[in-house]
Write an enzyme that holds these catalytic residues in place. Structure first.
Site, PDB file in Angstrom:
ATOM      1  N   LYS A 191       0.820  -1.220  -0.040  1.00  0.00           N
ATOM      2  CA  LYS A 191      -0.092  -0.002  -0.207  1.00  0.00           C
ATOM      3  C   LYS A 191       0.935   1.096  -0.019  1.00  0.00           C
ATOM      4  CE  LYS A 191      -3.851  -2.296   0.101  1.00  0.00           C
ATOM      5  NZ  LYS A 191      -3.712  -3.391  -0.578  1.00  0.00           N
TER       6      LYS A 191
HETATM    7  C1  LIG Z   1      -9.433  -2.351  -1.784  1.00  0.00           C
HETATM    8  C2  LIG Z   1      -8.914  -3.310  -0.244  1.00  0.00           C
HETATM    9  N1  LIG Z   1      -9.658  -3.392   0.709  1.00  0.00           N
HETATM   10  C3  LIG Z   1      -9.288  -4.163   1.713  1.00  0.00           C
HETATM   11  C4  LIG Z   1      -7.906  -4.669   1.818  1.00  0.00           C
HETATM   12  C5  LIG Z   1      -7.393  -5.548   2.828  1.00  0.00           C
HETATM   13  O1  LIG Z   1      -6.453  -5.063   3.700  1.00  0.00           O
HETATM   14  P1  LIG Z   1      -5.343  -5.930   4.504  1.00  0.00           P
HETATM   15  O2  LIG Z   1      -4.753  -6.752   3.453  1.00  0.00           O
HETATM   16  O3  LIG Z   1      -4.516  -5.186   5.082  1.00  0.00           O
HETATM   17  O4  LIG Z   1      -6.139  -6.782   5.289  1.00  0.00           O
HETATM   18  C6  LIG Z   1      -7.075  -4.397   0.658  1.00  0.00           C
HETATM   19  C7  LIG Z   1      -5.508  -4.828   0.615  1.00  0.00           C
HETATM   20  O5  LIG Z   1      -5.232  -5.710   0.528  1.00  0.00           O
HETATM   21  C8  LIG Z   1      -7.557  -3.573  -0.546  1.00  0.00           C
HETATM   22  O6  LIG Z   1      -6.771  -3.520  -1.428  1.00  0.00           O
END
Ligand SMILES: Cc1ncc(COP(=O)(O)O)c(C=O)c1O
Length: 386
Positions: A191
Site C-alpha cells: 500500500k
Molecule cells: C480495496 C482493499 N480493501 C481491503 C484490503 C484489505 O487490507 P489488508 O490486506 O490489510 O487486510 C485491501 C488490501 O489488501 C484492499 O486492496
C-alpha cells in the site's frame, strides 16, 4: 540503482525502503528498548498523526485493512437479514467483512473510466434492508464520494469508506476516510503507506463510533475481563506503528513520485501512439480527485490483455491483473446468484485491466522499457498478421 538489463519489477519494496533504513532501525530500537510491544507510545502517536492527516478527530489502529472493514460493520450491529452495498470490482476483503457477519453483499457496478463504483448503480440497489454502503477508493483514486454520501444520507445509511488503497487521496480537497461514517485503511506492504507486516487503521469524526470501534477491537472487554459485546482481538503492534511513523514522514514525497510516474506513463504511451491507435486506454483521473496512484491501470481490449502480460513477463517486466475475477463470480459467492447483466462494466474491466509498475522509486528508464515493450508487443502482432 536499477539495472536496466534485469527487467522491471512490478514492485520493489526494498528499493523504496532502503533510503529510510537508518530511520527504521532507530525507531525499532526504541520499541525493543521500551518493551512495550502492544499499546506502545508509537501506536498512540500514529493514531494522532493519521487522524490529523485525514482531517478527522479519531483514528483507531487495528490488525489489518480487513479488520478495519469488519469492525465498523460489527459496531453498527450488522448481521443476518441485512444488506450492504459494495462494488464487485474490488479486493475480497471489501466483501468478506459483510458475509462473515451473516449479512448479504449487494453488488454495484463500476464507472468504466475510473473503475470506481458507480453512484447511480448504488442508488438503484437501496432497499429497506440496506444497512451500509461500502464504496472502495480503488487504485488510489476516490470514488465519487460526495454523491455517494448524498445518496446514502437521503436514507440515513452509514457509509464505510474502503480507503485501503487510497491513504492521502482526496475528493474536492477533502481526504479519503473523512467523508463517510468510518474510513478504513490498510498498511499491507504494497500500500502507499506500507508497513513491514500487517496493519490497519479506522478513521471517524464520531467520538461514539470511535469508542465502539475500540471496544470491538479489544474483545468487547470493558473493564478488564468484563465483556460487553463479543468483539475480536485486532491490534496494531508497536513495531508496525514505529515503522509507519517513519514512512508517514515521507509519504508526501512517495505520492509525488507516484504522480510523476503516472504522468510520465500517460505521456510516453501517447507519444508511442498506443493511445491514438486504441491499443492502450490510459487511466482516467476524475477532475475532482487528488489521485495517489497506488496502481496505474491500463485497459487492453480485443482479448489481447493476457497475451500482453505474458509478453511483458517473458521480458522480465512485471505487471498484474487487479482483479481477474470480480467478487460476484467468486465460487464462495455463487450462492448469491448475481445476474451478470447487472455487472457489465465490472466484467469488462476484469477482462481488460492490466496494472503496470508504479512504485515511487521506479526510474524513468524503467518506464521507457515498459512502454517500449508494449509497443514491441503490438509491432510483433502486426508483423505476425502481415
Ligand atoms: C480495496 C482493499 N480493501 C481491503 C484490503 C484489505 O487490507 P489488508 O490486506 O490489510 O487486510 C485491501 C488490501 O489488501 C484492499 O486492496
Amino acid at each position: 540503482m536499477a539495472d536496466p538489463s534485469s527487467g522491471v519489477p512490478l514492485l520493489d519494496v526494498n528499493r523504496d525502503n532502503r533510503p529510510l533504513r537508518d530511520e527504521f532501525v532507530e525507531a525499532l530500537t526504541g520499541v525493543v528498548d521500551s518493551g512495550r510491544f502492544l499499546f506502545g507510545p508509537d501506536v498512540t502517536s500514529l493514531e494522532s498523526e493519521i487522524a490529523a492527516y485525514c482531517q478527522v478527530e479519531n483514528a483507531i489502529g487495528c490488525a489489518s485493512g480487513s479488520d478495519a472493514l469488519l469492525l465498523p460493520l460489527m459496531a453498527l450491529g450488522i448481521g443476518p437479514g441485512d444488506e450492504v452495498i459494495v462494488p464487485s470490482f474490488t479486493f475480497f476483503a471489501s466483501v468478506s467483512c459483510i458475509t462473515r457477519l451473516g449479512a448479504t453483499p449487494i453488488f454495484a457496478d463500476i464507472c468504466p473510466d475510473t473503475f470506481n463504483v458507480d453512484p447511480e448503480s448504488i442508488r438503484g440497489l437501496i432497499t429497506d434492508r440496506t444497512r451500509a454502503i461500502i464504496p472502495v477508493h480503488l487504485f488510489g483514486q476516490c470514488a465519487q464520494i460526495d454523491r455517494i454520501c448524498q445518496i446514502a444520507g437521503d436514507d440515513d445509511i452509514p457509509v464505510i469508506e474502503d480507503a485501503a488503497q487510497a491513504i492521502g487521496a482526496a475528493y474536492h480537497s477533502r481526504p479519503a476516510g473523512s467523508w463517510g461514517d468510518v474510513g478504513c485503511f490498510s498498511f499491507y506492504p504494497t500500500k502507499n503507506l506500507g508497513g513491514m507486516g500487517d496493519g490497519g487503521m479506522m478513521t471517524t469524526t464520531s467520538a461514539g463510533m470511535a469508542d465502539r470501534l475500540r471496544l470491538f477491537a479489544g474483545h468487547g472487554m470493558r473493564p478488564r475481563y468484563y465483556h460487553q459485546v463479543v468483539g475480536i482481538n485486532s491490534r496494531l503492534d508497536t513495531f508496525q506503528a514505529a515503522v509507519l511513523r517513519v514512512k508517514l514522514r515521507h509519504l508526501a514525497d512517495a505520492v509525488h513520485n507516484r504522480q510523476a510516474n503516472a504522468d510520465r506513463y500517460t505521456r510516453l504511451l501517447m507519444e508511442a501512439n498506443l493511445v491514438a491507435a486504441d491499443q492502450v486506454v490510459v487511466p482516467a483521473v476524475d477532475k475532482n480527485a487528488f489521485h495517489v496512484w497506488n496502481q496505474y491501470s491500463i485497459r487492453i481490449g480485443e482479448g489481447r490483455r493476457d497475451a500482453l502480460k505474458a509478453y511483458l513477463s517473458e521480458r522480465g517486466i512485471g505487471s498484474e491483473i487487479y482483479y481477474p475475477v470480480p467478487m460476484h463470480q467468486q465460487e464462495c459467492f455463487n450462492y448469491l446468484g448475481v445476474d451478470p447483466s447487472t455487472m457489465v462494466e465490472t466484467e469488462r474491466a476484469s477482462r481488460e485491466i492490466l496494472n503496470l509498475p508504479i512504485f515511487p522509486s521506479l526510474t524513468e528508464s524503467e518506464q521507457h522499457q515498459v512502454v517500449k515493450a508494449i509497443k514491441g508487443f503490438y509491432a510483433a502482432g502486426a508483423k505476425a498478421a502481415a
